[in-house]
Scaffold this motif. Structure first.
Motif, PDB file in Angstrom:
ATOM      1  N   ASN A  92       0.834  -1.207   0.000  1.00  0.00           N
ATOM      2  CA  ASN A  92       0.000   0.000   0.000  1.00  0.00           C
ATOM      3  C   ASN A  92       0.868   1.255   0.000  1.00  0.00           C
ATOM      4  N   ASP A 101       0.512   5.225   1.186  1.00  0.00           N
ATOM      5  CA  ASP A 101      -0.261   6.225   1.927  1.00  0.00           C
ATOM      6  C   ASP A 101       0.544   7.517   1.989  1.00  0.00           C
ATOM      7  N   ILE A 102      -0.039   8.589   1.460  1.00  0.00           N
ATOM      8  CA  ILE A 102       0.626   9.885   1.427  1.00  0.00           C
ATOM      9  C   ILE A 102      -0.267  10.912   2.124  1.00  0.00           C
ATOM     10  N   ILE A 103       0.325  11.705   3.017  1.00  0.00           N
ATOM     11  CA  ILE A 103      -0.394  12.752   3.766  1.00  0.00           C
ATOM     12  C   ILE A 103      -1.628  12.133   4.425  1.00  0.00           C
ATOM     13  N   GLU A 104      -1.427  11.069   5.171  1.00  0.00           N
ATOM     14  CA  GLU A 104      -2.558  10.370   5.754  1.00  0.00           C
ATOM     15  C   GLU A 104      -2.993  10.961   7.098  1.00  0.00           C
ATOM     16  N   GLU A 105      -2.185  11.791   7.711  1.00  0.00           N
ATOM     17  CA  GLU A 105      -2.539  12.372   9.002  1.00  0.00           C
ATOM     18  C   GLU A 105      -3.020  13.812   8.806  1.00  0.00           C
ATOM     19  N   THR A 106      -4.303  13.973   8.572  1.00  0.00           N
ATOM     20  CA  THR A 106      -4.917  15.297   8.435  1.00  0.00           C
ATOM     21  C   THR A 106      -6.065  15.411   9.429  1.00  0.00           C
ATOM     22  N   GLY A 161      -9.259  14.333   7.347  1.00  0.00           N
ATOM     23  CA  GLY A 161      -9.159  13.159   6.491  1.00  0.00           C
ATOM     24  C   GLY A 161      -9.195  13.441   5.011  1.00  0.00           C
ATOM     25  N   THR A 162      -9.356  14.707   4.615  1.00  0.00           N
ATOM     26  CA  THR A 162      -9.390  15.028   3.195  1.00  0.00           C
ATOM     27  C   THR A 162      -7.981  15.320   2.687  1.00  0.00           C
ATOM     28  N   THR A 180      -5.959  13.275   1.322  1.00  0.00           N
ATOM     29  CA  THR A 180      -5.029  12.165   1.487  1.00  0.00           C
ATOM     30  C   THR A 180      -4.986  11.317   0.219  1.00  0.00           C
ATOM     31  N   PHE A 181      -3.991  10.463   0.145  1.00  0.00           N
ATOM     32  CA  PHE A 181      -3.826   9.604  -1.025  1.00  0.00           C
ATOM     33  C   PHE A 181      -3.571   8.186  -0.544  1.00  0.00           C
ATOM     34  N   HIS A 182      -4.416   7.278  -0.974  1.00  0.00           N
ATOM     35  CA  HIS A 182      -4.270   5.874  -0.602  1.00  0.00           C
ATOM     36  C   HIS A 182      -4.376   5.026  -1.872  1.00  0.00           C
TER      37      HIS A 182
END
Length: 220
Positions: free
Chosen positions: A116, A118-123, A126-127, A129-131
């Protein structure tokens, strides 16, 4: 042969033959690229251009090396990328909406690996983000298929198909489903054997009592 002789100064092969061959191949590709004024891209000019851009993400650096005649221009690399993407989409639709690398050899073992991303997952909300999931396939040996027949795109415009942004509904059934058996189940196989259970219990008790009276630990 002529360049190898000029670079090495010897007609016979030497210990540094691999270096001389690699250097002469590079110079030959520069000569071809220069004579045809970049109208045909050699393996060196494509490979070096993609490698530099992948490592630095610098359009300016790619064009700087291109101006020296050692790699394709940034715009040419984008056209090749676009052509490969268009080719992948065509194969995707042919293979029943499944992306299968076109250079895989049939009836030959291959391995898949997935992970997987996951980029910029800690916001806070939750908007943004990239998964995603990345998958690679590895197959030993030389492929019998090549991309020589893929024409370079005329421009860099590319439209992603709408189905790429759609999420297919998961095929599931509500509630608990009963198992489907090919043969009739014999329920007696699952009934406990009372005599065997009592015998096992007696053996366990005997082992525990023997272990308690064995200070030298001879009992396994």
């Amino acid at each position: 042969m002529f360049l190898s002789l000029v670079l090495s100064g010897e007609a016979d092969d030497t210990e540094d033959d691999s270096y001389i061959r690699r250097l002469s191949t590079s110079i030959c590709q520069d000569l071809v690229y220069g004579l045809i004024k970049g109208k045909c891209l050699t393996p060196k000019h494509l490979g070096l251009g993609f490698a530099v851009h992948q490592a630095t993400r610098s359009k300016r650096l790619v064009n700087l090396i291109h101006s020296a005649g050692h790699c394709a221009s940034y715009y040419q690399l984008l056209r090749v990328d676009t052509a490969l993407a268009q080719h992948t989409i065509e194969k995707y639709r042919i293979n029943d909406n499944t992306i299968i690398p076109s250079n895989l050899t049939k009836n030959q073992f291959f391995q898949f690996a997935a992970d997987n991303i996951d980029i910029i997952e800690e916001t806070l909300d939750g908007t943004g983000t990239f998964h995603a999931t990345q998958m690679v396939v590895h197959q030993r040996g030389i492929s019998d298929k090549h991309h020589h027949d893929i024409p370079i795109a005329k421009d860099t415009s590319f439209k992603i198909p709408e189905e790429f942004n759609k999420i297919d509904p998961a095929p599931f059934h509500r509630g608990r489903t009963s198992p489907v058996l090919n043969k009739e189940l014999n329920h007696e196989w699952f009934n406990p054997d009372v005599k065997q259970a009592e015998l096992a219990n007696i053996k366990d008790i005997i082992w525990i009592l023997t272990k308690l009276h064995d200070p030298e630990h001879n009992v396994p």
